[in-house]
Design a protein around this motif. Structure first.
Motif, PDB file in Angstrom:
ATOM      1  N   LEU A  36       0.833  -1.208   0.000  1.00 20.96           N
ATOM      2  CA  LEU A  36       0.000   0.000   0.000  1.00 20.96           C
ATOM      3  C   LEU A  36       0.870   1.260   0.000  1.00 20.96           C
ATOM      4  N   MET A  37       1.955   1.228   0.743  1.00 23.76           N
ATOM      5  CA  MET A  37       2.832   2.408   0.813  1.00 23.76           C
ATOM      6  C   MET A  37       3.564   2.631  -0.517  1.00 23.76           C
ATOM      7  N   HIS A  38       3.994   1.545  -1.169  1.00 20.84           N
ATOM      8  CA  HIS A  38       4.583   1.697  -2.505  1.00 20.84           C
ATOM      9  C   HIS A  38       3.565   2.314  -3.454  1.00 20.84           C
ATOM     10  N   ASP A  39       2.328   1.825  -3.390  1.00 24.15           N
ATOM     11  CA  ASP A  39       1.281   2.365  -4.262  1.00 24.15           C
ATOM     12  C   ASP A  39       1.086   3.856  -4.056  1.00 24.15           C
ATOM     13  N   VAL A  40       0.968   4.246  -2.786  1.00 29.37           N
ATOM     14  CA  VAL A  40       0.656   5.656  -2.536  1.00 29.37           C
ATOM     15  C   VAL A  40       1.839   6.557  -2.899  1.00 29.37           C
ATOM     16  N   VAL A  41       3.054   6.109  -2.581  1.00 32.06           N
ATOM     17  CA  VAL A  41       4.232   6.924  -2.931  1.00 32.06           C
ATOM     18  C   VAL A  41       4.324   7.083  -4.454  1.00 32.06           C
ATOM     19  N   ASN A  42       4.058   6.008  -5.183  1.00 37.19           N
ATOM     20  CA  ASN A  42       4.135   6.102  -6.642  1.00 37.19           C
ATOM     21  C   ASN A  42       3.015   6.965  -7.219  1.00 37.19           C
ATOM     22  N   ARG A  43       1.819   6.810  -6.656  1.00 37.34           N
ATOM     23  CA  ARG A  43       0.669   7.561  -7.161  1.00 37.34           C
ATOM     24  C   ARG A  43       0.863   9.062  -6.928  1.00 37.34           C
ATOM     25  N   VAL A  44       1.304   9.417  -5.724  1.00 33.81           N
ATOM     26  CA  VAL A  44       1.500  10.835  -5.415  1.00 33.81           C
ATOM     27  C   VAL A  44       2.682  11.397  -6.211  1.00 33.81           C
ATOM     28  N   SER A  45       3.785  10.639  -6.282  1.00 36.22           N
ATOM     29  CA  SER A  45       4.972  11.131  -7.005  1.00 36.22           C
ATOM     30  C   SER A  45       4.659  11.358  -8.479  1.00 36.22           C
ATOM     31  N   ALA A  46       3.773  10.515  -9.043  1.00 38.12           N
ATOM     32  CA  ALA A  46       3.452  10.630 -10.470  1.00 38.12           C
ATOM     33  C   ALA A  46       2.689  11.917 -10.771  1.00 38.12           C
ATOM     34  N   PHE A  47       2.051  12.477  -9.757  1.00 32.90           N
ATOM     35  CA  PHE A  47       1.331  13.750  -9.932  1.00 32.90           C
ATOM     36  C   PHE A  47       2.249  14.880  -9.454  1.00 32.90           C
ATOM     37  N   ARG A  48       3.400  14.990 -10.114  1.00 33.40           N
ATOM     38  CA  ARG A  48       4.442  15.915  -9.668  1.00 33.40           C
ATOM     39  C   ARG A  48       3.957  17.357  -9.577  1.00 33.40           C
ATOM     40  N   SER A  49       3.292  17.837 -10.629  1.00 36.68           N
ATOM     41  CA  SER A  49       2.866  19.239 -10.607  1.00 36.68           C
ATOM     42  C   SER A  49       1.881  19.472  -9.461  1.00 36.68           C
ATOM     43  N   GLY A  50       1.023  18.487  -9.183  1.00 33.99           N
ATOM     44  CA  GLY A  50       0.064  18.626  -8.095  1.00 33.99           C
ATOM     45  C   GLY A  50       0.756  18.734  -6.747  1.00 33.99           C
ATOM     46  N   TYR A  51       1.779  17.900  -6.565  1.00 28.70           N
ATOM     47  CA  TYR A  51       2.474  17.914  -5.270  1.00 28.70           C
ATOM     48  C   TYR A  51       3.248  19.230  -5.081  1.00 28.70           C
ATOM     49  N   LEU A  52       3.906  19.686  -6.146  1.00 25.32           N
ATOM     50  CA  LEU A  52       4.629  20.962  -6.061  1.00 25.32           C
ATOM     51  C   LEU A  52       3.640  22.105  -5.829  1.00 25.32           C
ATOM     52  N   ALA A  53       2.476  22.037  -6.499  1.00 18.53           N
ATOM     53  CA  ALA A  53       1.457  23.071  -6.303  1.00 18.53           C
ATOM     54  C   ALA A  53       0.995  23.093  -4.848  1.00 18.53           C
ATOM     55  N   LEU A  54       0.818  21.913  -4.251  1.00 22.20           N
ATOM     56  CA  LEU A  54       0.371  21.856  -2.858  1.00 22.20           C
ATOM     57  C   LEU A  54       1.432  22.443  -1.916  1.00 22.20           C
ATOM     58  N   LEU A  55       2.697  22.219  -2.236  1.00 26.66           N
ATOM     59  CA  LEU A  55       3.756  22.834  -1.418  1.00 26.66           C
ATOM     60  C   LEU A  55       3.711  24.361  -1.555  1.00 26.66           C
ATOM     61  N   GLU A  56       3.479  24.837  -2.771  1.00 30.25           N
ATOM     62  CA  GLU A  56       3.323  26.290  -2.958  1.00 30.25           C
ATOM     63  C   GLU A  56       2.145  26.808  -2.133  1.00 30.25           C
ATOM     64  N   LEU A  57       1.062  26.041  -2.108  1.00 33.92           N
ATOM     65  CA  LEU A  57      -0.116  26.452  -1.332  1.00 33.92           C
ATOM     66  C   LEU A  57       0.194  26.484   0.165  1.00 33.92           C
ATOM     67  N   ARG A  58       0.954  25.492   0.635  1.00 31.92           N
ATOM     68  CA  ARG A  58       1.337  25.491   2.050  1.00 31.92           C
ATOM     69  C   ARG A  58       2.090  26.764   2.405  1.00 31.92           C
ATOM     70  N   LEU A  59       3.048  27.125   1.548  1.00 32.06           N
ATOM     71  CA  LEU A  59       3.821  28.332   1.834  1.00 32.06           C
ATOM     72  C   LEU A  59       2.933  29.570   1.715  1.00 32.06           C
ATOM     73  N   GLU A  60       2.074  29.588   0.722  1.00 30.03           N
ATOM     74  CA  GLU A  60       1.165  30.729   0.547  1.00 30.03           C
ATOM     75  C   GLU A  60       0.214  30.845   1.738  1.00 30.03           C
ATOM     76  N   SER A  61      -0.109  29.702   2.343  1.00 28.66           N
ATOM     77  CA  SER A  61      -1.059  29.727   3.460  1.00 28.66           C
ATOM     78  C   SER A  61      -0.490  30.443   4.680  1.00 28.66           C
ATOM     79  N   THR A  62       0.847  30.608   4.731  1.00 28.86           N
ATOM     80  CA  THR A  62       1.414  31.386   5.843  1.00 28.86           C
ATOM     81  C   THR A  62       1.053  32.865   5.675  1.00 28.86           C
ATOM     82  N   ARG A  63       0.572  33.219   4.476  1.00 29.51           N
ATOM     83  CA  ARG A  63       0.199  34.622   4.193  1.00 29.51           C
ATOM     84  C   ARG A  63      -1.304  34.801   4.039  1.00 29.51           C
ATOM     85  N   ARG A  64      -2.081  33.702   4.001  1.00 27.77           N
ATOM     86  CA  ARG A  64      -3.530  33.775   3.753  1.00 27.77           C
ATOM     87  C   ARG A  64      -4.266  32.911   4.773  1.00 27.77           C
ATOM     88  N   PRO A  65      -4.805  33.543   5.812  1.00 27.29           N
ATOM     89  CA  PRO A  65      -5.448  32.777   6.900  1.00 27.29           C
ATOM     90  C   PRO A  65      -6.575  31.854   6.418  1.00 27.29           C
TER      91      PRO A  65
END
Lengths: 195, 195
Positions: A88-117
């Motif tokens: 299950l962990m191999h599956d999830v790591v591969n599934r999430v990693s394959a959506f690279r732009s989505g994961y990078l976008a979510l990291l951008e959102l995390r950082l942006e959230s420090t500025r947007r309550p």
């Protein structure tokens, strides 16, 4: 104004690509229109503000990664042992990693959230719901380990994905599979299926 | 041009604050000058390009977090058991978390490195060196566990810090201490000092 759900999803997918490529500051209505190849002014009709756009992108990420019912059921076939957790962990790591732009976008959102309550509140709730759903799935499936096991796997594997997608030379790609296996074995000591 | 090392460090510290507050796109020479309260044009004299500025900020982060020799030696006093590892992990999580702007700046640099190959190379080397130094310290100290233990702790605790600093409601602050303890106990099963 009439909204078309497919177009709305396409706009959010375009926003994910813009965020991943250009960062949070690059996420403008105009950039989304251009990325989605729709007339200028389209995104403005679908989202009331940039704040709203940021929030909807966060929800869209989770929508796209949601496993379908078949995948969830298949995960519960067969023995509920450590080897199953490893799969299950191999599956999830591969599934999430394959959506690279989505994961990078979510990291951008995390950082942006420090500025947007409002974004911070929405993301916190969505991510906490995701952690809780993982814990519930694990416990209801009768997989080995408890809530702390799930949280520890969540933390270690998320960082592994982050490292893999931002600085892939830190943990070379050909060692990722074994590293995921190692993580599960350390977090859940004792025999696997073979034991 | 004559460079003043203290002023150079102050400019990099200002750059860290700008990055954390405004994101990678906000990191301009002019913003650094303003943040450092120095005349416009100062930062341009110290860094040959924005690429160079991004890279020097990454190195400065690690410079500021480097524990001094006294701290490293103190970490090795007394028994080398799991409780010692737990103490060391509490120390590092608290030390890194306390440098919030630095950690957020480093996350911005990671995302920016997906767009800047030279930055990616430098950060990968610096971070890999940090992981290797942690492994060496752990092994030379005779602390329980091996290289995989150290990598697993590095991954799980980094994600915990990221969550704590970007979305602090996911894992509430009053549970962080116990979560760090739990992580070490799961990763290193068996008796602690009391065992």
């Amino acid at each position: 104004m009439r909204q078309n759900p497919a177009r709305r999803a396409a706009l959010l997918d375009a926003a994910i690509e813009v965020l991943a490529r250009e960062g949070a500051r690059g996420l403008t209505f105009r950039a989304v229109d251009a990325e989605a190849a729709v007339p200028v002014g389209t995104a403005t009709n679908y989202f009331s503000s940039r704040d709203e756009l940021f929030m909807q992108v966060g929800l869209r990420f989770y929508e796209r990664l949601e496993p379908d019912a078949g995948v969830l059921a298949a995960g519960l076939a067969g023995p509920r042992d450590r080897d199953r957790v490893t799969e299950l962990m191999h599956d999830v790591v591969n599934r999430v990693s394959a959506f690279r732009s989505g994961y990078l976008a979510l990291l951008e959102l995390r950082l942006e959230s420090t500025r947007r309550p409002a974004l911070r509140e929405l993301l916190s709730e969505r991510i906490r719901a995701d952690v809780d759903a993982n814990i519930r799935y694990h416990e209801e499936a009768g997989l080995p380990g408890d809530a702390t096991t799930v949280v520890l796997l969540y933390m270690a594997l998320n960082w592994l994905i982050l490292e893999r997608l931002t600085l892939p030379d830190v943990f070379p790609e050909d060692g990722i599979h074994d590293l995921v296996t190692d993580v599960v074995e350390r977090v859940l000591p004792g025999p696997g299926r073979s034991g």
